[in-house]
Design an enzyme around this catalytic site. Structure first.
Site, mmCIF file in Angstrom:
data_model
loop_
_atom_site.group_PDB
_atom_site.id
_atom_site.type_symbol
_atom_site.label_atom_id
_atom_site.label_comp_id
_atom_site.label_asym_id
_atom_site.label_seq_id
_atom_site.Cartn_x
_atom_site.Cartn_y
_atom_site.Cartn_z
ATOM 1 C CD GLU A 30 13.828 0.242 9.219
ATOM 2 O OE1 GLU A 30 13.012 0.632 10.064
ATOM 3 O OE2 GLU A 30 14.668 0.998 8.692
ATOM 4 C CB SER B 193 9.929 4.826 14.602
ATOM 5 O OG SER B 193 9.552 5.214 13.307
ATOM 6 C CG LEU B 194 12.343 7.511 21.039
ATOM 7 C CD1 LEU B 194 13.716 6.840 21.010
ATOM 8 C CD2 LEU B 194 12.460 8.914 21.657
ATOM 9 C CG HIS B 195 7.134 4.705 18.638
ATOM 10 N ND1 HIS B 195 6.374 5.805 18.334
ATOM 11 C CD2 HIS B 195 7.469 4.150 17.450
ATOM 12 C CE1 HIS B 195 6.244 5.909 17.024
ATOM 13 N NE2 HIS B 195 6.906 4.928 16.465
ATOM 14 C CB CYS C 61 1.662 6.533 11.141
ATOM 15 S SG CYS C 61 2.514 7.851 10.342
ATOM 16 C CB CYS D 127 6.761 -2.332 15.980
ATOM 17 S SG CYS D 127 8.432 -1.923 15.415
ATOM 18 C CB CYS E 196 3.111 7.882 2.894
ATOM 19 S SG CYS E 196 3.519 6.730 4.180
ATOM 20 C CB SER F 193 10.396 6.869 8.740
ATOM 21 O OG SER F 193 10.030 6.515 10.056
ATOM 22 C CD GLU G 94 -2.898 -1.196 2.332
ATOM 23 O OE1 GLU G 94 -3.914 -1.886 2.245
ATOM 24 O OE2 GLU G 94 -2.576 -0.626 3.395
ATOM 25 C CB CYS H 102 7.703 -4.677 8.429
ATOM 26 S SG CYS H 102 9.133 -4.021 9.338
ATOM 27 C CB CYS I 172 3.468 -1.478 13.466
ATOM 28 S SG CYS I 172 3.599 -1.294 11.684
HETATM 29 N N1 SAH Z 1 9.654 0.964 9.451
HETATM 30 C C1 SAH Z 1 9.863 2.353 9.486
HETATM 31 C C2 SAH Z 1 8.976 3.129 8.537
HETATM 32 C C3 SAH Z 1 7.535 2.701 8.386
HETATM 33 S S1 SAH Z 1 6.431 2.883 9.747
HETATM 34 C C4 SAH Z 1 9.700 2.878 10.893
HETATM 35 O O1 SAH Z 1 9.234 2.145 11.741
HETATM 36 O O2 SAH Z 1 10.070 4.026 11.117
HETATM 37 C C5 SAH Z 1 5.904 4.580 9.673
HETATM 38 C C6 SAH Z 1 5.669 5.213 11.043
HETATM 39 O O3 SAH Z 1 4.443 4.759 11.645
HETATM 40 C C7 SAH Z 1 6.731 4.900 12.064
HETATM 41 O O4 SAH Z 1 7.083 6.077 12.758
HETATM 42 C C8 SAH Z 1 6.023 3.928 12.991
HETATM 43 O O5 SAH Z 1 6.638 3.856 14.229
HETATM 44 C C9 SAH Z 1 4.656 4.507 13.012
HETATM 45 N N2 SAH Z 1 3.588 3.620 13.494
HETATM 46 C C10 SAH Z 1 3.501 2.290 13.380
HETATM 47 N N3 SAH Z 1 2.332 1.847 13.906
HETATM 48 C C11 SAH Z 1 1.671 2.935 14.342
HETATM 49 C C12 SAH Z 1 0.389 3.132 14.957
HETATM 50 N N4 SAH Z 1 -0.428 2.125 15.164
HETATM 51 N N5 SAH Z 1 0.038 4.404 15.267
HETATM 52 C C13 SAH Z 1 0.856 5.446 14.998
HETATM 53 N N6 SAH Z 1 2.061 5.318 14.425
HETATM 54 C C14 SAH Z 1 2.458 4.079 14.093
HETATM 55 FE FE1 SF4 Z 2 8.186 -2.407 10.671
HETATM 56 FE FE2 SF4 Z 2 8.163 0.244 11.096
HETATM 57 FE FE3 SF4 Z 2 5.964 -1.260 11.525
HETATM 58 FE FE4 SF4 Z 2 8.024 -1.511 13.167
HETATM 59 S S1 SF4 Z 2 6.780 0.339 12.866
HETATM 60 S S2 SF4 Z 2 6.841 -3.203 12.264
HETATM 61 S S3 SF4 Z 2 9.726 -1.232 11.781
HETATM 62 S S4 SF4 Z 2 6.964 -0.898 9.578
#
Ligand code: SAH
Ligand code: SF4
Length: 342
Positions: free
Chosen positions: A159, A213-215, A333, A115, A104, A190, A91, A111, A118
């Site tokens: 990623e 992506s810190l979180h 996201c 995480c 985007c 990212s 997508e 992936c 996600c």
């Molecule tokens: N894999 C890379 C890029 C793709 S994810 C990464 O993780 O940075 C794009 C962004 O969406 C990242 O910042 C990720 O942490 C964030 N993300 C993933 N799941 C999410 C969610 N459920 N709500 C908000 N942001 C989310």
């Molecule tokens: Fe992959 Fe980024 Fe999603 Fe983590 S947040 S599972 S690294 S796409």
């Protein structure tokens, strides 16, 4: 050996025409058709001779993702579902902020990093995308948009720094002035924090924008949310970011999605300040977007968001509180699943 148009660099095209006994400048002409005018049929490339057009269609494939479905959100966000030649589905999302448009795009089908918050991660990993598959999403979205899209972010599925060669190759095509001619400052990667990838980016000839992506602000919590943290713990990631910052002069953006009672208490704002001290980052607080596979994870309350912001302000940390976009069509996201099921 069969060639595919979007897999070729300008140099590859030049070599090809030279080998065919044609003028080298034909390379620039073909790339203008593809990357500037979004003309993907060789027979429509009217400044080339008929013979050359035939030769191109017989010898160089033009494989593009097939659009399976698209959805528009109330706020103007558009989500596209593509099918690749081997049946994998990915997508992409087109974000509209008036004149300001951002594509985007995905770098992998699925992936591998899983995480917990996600949806892409919940669906497992299929494979890396090729240079052409990465570019195809962008060029087709531009064609459908009917005008240039001036920003691209690698924030779709996957990623990007685990598919470095193809992502870097696609970026070279985007940036090449004879190809798409998109400025480096309009391209953002990212990453979840792949240290060797960040180090390679610091040496990459095109000075991109970089987002982490810190979180979570300590290893214990971050490893729970993002298993990649076991391999690349926070201090190593931050050191790599500092190196990137010194090498390129670029300011780094930090993505932090506030999840209810997981990472939204003010103590984490203080921890963030200590962790990122000396980096001068720009913080993006993004709303957590609920995902079907983890119904127990909820968006932080307005009250805790406010308190978190107040703490960052008191710590003199620059941040922006992002609004959610495309949430009603699961285009925000982390919600991309390759199925457009919503
Ligand atoms: N894999 C890379 C890029 C793709 S994810 C990464 O993780 O940075 C794009 C962004 O969406 C990242 O910042 C990720 O942490 C964030 N993300 C993933 N799941 C999410 C969610 N459920 N709500 C908000 N942001 C989310
Ligand atoms: Fe992959 Fe980024 Fe999603 Fe983590 S947040 S599972 S690294 S796409």
């Amino acid at each position: 050996m069969t060639y595919d148009a979007l897999e070729l660099s300008l140099g590859d095209w030049q070599l090809l025409f030279t080998n065919w006994g044609d003028a080298k400048f034909r390379a620039g002409q073909v790339c203008q058709w593809i990357y500037a005018k979004k003309v993907f049929n060789y027979h429509d490339m009217s400044n080339l001779s008929k013979d050359l057009r035939n030769k191109l269609s017989e010898n160089i494939l033009m494989t593009l993702p097939i659009m399976i479905k698209q959805q528009s959100s109330r706020d103007g966000t558009r989500k596209f579902l593509w099918q690749l030649h081997d049946g994998n589905r990915i997508e992409s999302v087109l974000l509209n902020h008036g004149d300001h448009k951002t594509a985007c795009i995905s770098s992998q089908a699925g992936c591998p990093l899983a995480c917990t918050f996600c949806e892409t991660g919940a669906n497992g990993f299929h494979r890396n995308l090729t240079r052409g598959e990465i570019l195809g999403q962008f060029l087709l979205m531009e064609k459908m948009n009917g005008a240039d899209i001036n920003n691209i972010v690698f924030m779709g599925m996957g990623e990007p720094l685990l598919n470095e060669d193809n992502v870097f190759a696609a970026i070279r095509s985007l940036n090449d002035k004879h190809m798409r001619n998109l400025g480096a400052r309009h391209i953002t990667i990212s990453t979840s924090g792949i240290v060797p990838g960040i180090e390679d980016l610091a040496d990459f000839e095109i000075p991109l924008r970089l987002s982490l992506s810190l979180h979570a602000t300590n290893d214990e919590l971050r490893s729970k949310l993002m298993p990649v943290n076991n391999k690349y713990p926070l201090q190593k990631v931050v050191n790599a970011l500092k190196h990137y910052r010194e090498r390129t002069g670029e300011r780094i953006t930090i993505e932090y999605a506030l999840i209810d009672r997981v990472n939204d208490s003010v103590e984490y704002a203080y921890e963030m300040a200590a962790l990122l001290d000396g980096l001068e980052p720009y913080i993006n607080l993004i709303p957590f977007n609920p995902i079907p596979s983890r119904p127990e994870l909820k968006r932080a309350s307005d009250k805790s968001v406010k308190e978190f912001c107040r703490a960052l302000t008191s710590l003199n940390i620059e941040f922006e509180l992002r609004r959610e976009r495309g949430g009603d069509i699961m285009a925000a996201c982390g919600q991309l699943a390759g199925s457009l099921a919503s």
